[in-house]
Write an enzyme that holds these catalytic residues in place. Structure first.
Site, PDB file in Angstrom:
ATOM      1  CE1 TYR A 135      12.399  -0.887  -4.409  1.00 17.15           C
ATOM      2  CE2 TYR A 135      10.508   0.385  -3.642  1.00 17.15           C
ATOM      3  CZ  TYR A 135      11.034  -0.704  -4.321  1.00 17.15           C
ATOM      4  OH  TYR A 135      10.183  -1.600  -4.917  1.00 17.15           O
ATOM      5  CE1 TYR A 136       7.821   3.045  -2.870  1.00 18.15           C
ATOM      6  CE2 TYR A 136       8.789   3.658  -0.747  1.00 18.15           C
ATOM      7  CZ  TYR A 136       7.932   2.862  -1.496  1.00 18.15           C
ATOM      8  OH  TYR A 136       7.200   1.878  -0.893  1.00 18.15           O
ATOM      9  CG  ASP A 193       1.956  14.801   1.405  1.00 13.29           C
ATOM     10  OD1 ASP A 193       1.633  15.579   0.486  1.00 13.29           O
ATOM     11  OD2 ASP A 193       1.144  14.063   1.980  1.00 13.29           O
ATOM     12  CG  ASP A 200       9.560   9.769   9.282  1.00 11.02           C
ATOM     13  OD1 ASP A 200       8.361   9.830   9.629  1.00 11.02           O
ATOM     14  OD2 ASP A 200       9.920   9.676   8.090  1.00 11.02           O
ATOM     15  CG  ASP A 236       8.271  12.883  -6.650  1.00 11.87           C
ATOM     16  OD1 ASP A 236       7.133  12.609  -7.073  1.00 11.87           O
ATOM     17  OD2 ASP A 236       8.534  12.952  -5.443  1.00 11.87           O
TER      18      ASP A 236
END
Length: 254
Positions: free
Chosen positions: A203-204, A124, A75, A158
Site C-alpha cells: 500500500y505504501y 527504516d 516483525d 524508496d
C-alpha cells in the site's frame, strides 16, 4: 478490531509463532530452530524470510507466486502482522507463516543453513544508527549465521540514502550484486517488466510511487563467515522526507 482482540485471535492461529524474550533465547534456542521445514512446512523446500514484514503483503504475495518455496514474515508489531496471517489462512497458504520477534534474535530462532533467502522490504533507513540498518554490515553478520552458503539478500527501498549506503557497502566489501537498480519500474530497469517481482506492491509503495519516488532494488549473495565485513566510511546526504500517516510528508532534515 483493536490490538488486544487481534493478539487474542492470533494466539489461535496455526501459522503464527511468537518467540520469547532475548534472555530466554540466550538460555535455550527457540523450539522450532532447525525444525521449520520438517515440523511446520512438512517439506524440505527452501525457506525465505521477510524481515520487517508489516502487514505481510510480500509474505502472502510471494507465497502465492512460489508454491514450492516456504515463506516466513517476521516483525515485532503483531497488530499489523494480523492482516497477513489472516489472509494466509483464508487463502489456505500452507507455505506461509508469521513470527513475532526482534530481528536481532534470529540466529537463536533459525539454525545454520536453515534459510535460503532474506527479503528486506522498505525498512527504516536508520540514517543515524548504522548498527540498526537491516542491510548494514552488523546485521549481515547475523544473517549469515542461518543463511545457506550463497544465500540471497533482497532489498527493496524508496530511500535514496539507503540506496547510496548499500551501493557503497557492497563496493567496500567486494560484493558484486546480481541485480541493482535505482528505479525498479523504469523502462531501462535490469529487472524484466514481466518478472513476478513487479506484481507485488505494498500500500505504501504505491503511495510513494504516486509521490514521484523511485523504488530501488538490490539482490546479492551474502558472504560466508570467512568474510570480514567493513563498514563504508562515506558521507551520504540524508533523505529530505519521511513516511508518516497515510502518505509521504516532505520535511527538512538537519
Amino acid at each position: 478490531m483493536n490490538k488486544l482482540e487481534k493478539f487474542a485471535q492470533m494466539d489461535t492461529y496455526s501459522n503464527v509463532f511468537q518467540a520469547p524474550d532475548f534472555l530466554k533465547l540466550q538460555e535455550t534456542p527457540f523450539y522450532m530452530r532447525g525444525k521449520w521445514g520438517k515440523e511446520y512446512f512438512k517439506n524440505d523446500n527452501p525457506i525465505v524470510l521477510e524481515l520487517g514484514c508489516g502487514k505481510g503483503e510480500y509474505t502472502v504475495g510471494l507465497a502465492k507466486l512460489y508454491p514450492n518455496l516456504n515463506f516466513i514474515g517476521i516483525d515485532i508489531k503483531g497488530a499489523r502482522m494480523h492482516t497477513g496471517a489472516t489472509q494466509a489462512l483464508e487463502l489456505g497458504l500452507s507455505n506461509a507463516a508469521f513470527l513475532r520477534t526482534h530481528i536481532e534474535f534470529l540466529d537463536r530462532i533459525f539454525a545454520p543453513d536453515e534459510v535460503s533467502e532474506v527479503w528486506i522490504t522498505f525498512p527504516d533507513p536508520q540514517m543515524h544508527k548504522p548498527r540498526k540498518r537491516l542491510i548494514g554490515t552488523f546485521m549481515l553478520t547475523r544473517y549469515r549465521e542461518f543463511l545457506k552458503a550463497g544465500g540471497l539478500v533482497h532489498l527493496k527501498t524508496d530511500s535514496q540514502f539507503l540506496y547510496e549506503y548499500t551501493s557503497a557497502m557492497l563496493k567496500e566489501n567486494a560484493i558484486e550484486p546480481q541485480v541493482t537498480t535505482a528505479d525498479l519500474y523504469a523502462k531501462d530497469s535490469p529487472v524484466d517488466a514481466n518478472d513476478p517481482l513487479l506484481t507485488i506492491q505494498t500500500y505504501y509503495e504505491q503511495k510513494w510511487i504516486g509521490h514521484g519516488l523511485s523504488i530501488k532494488y538490490f539482490r546479492f549473495q551474502c558472504p560466508g563467515k570467512e568474510h570480514s565485513f567493513v563498514e563504508p566510511d562515506i558521507d551520504i546526504e540524508l533523505d529530505n522526507y519521511h513516511s508518516v500517516g497515510r502518505g509521504v510528508q516532505l520535511v527538512h532534515r538537519n
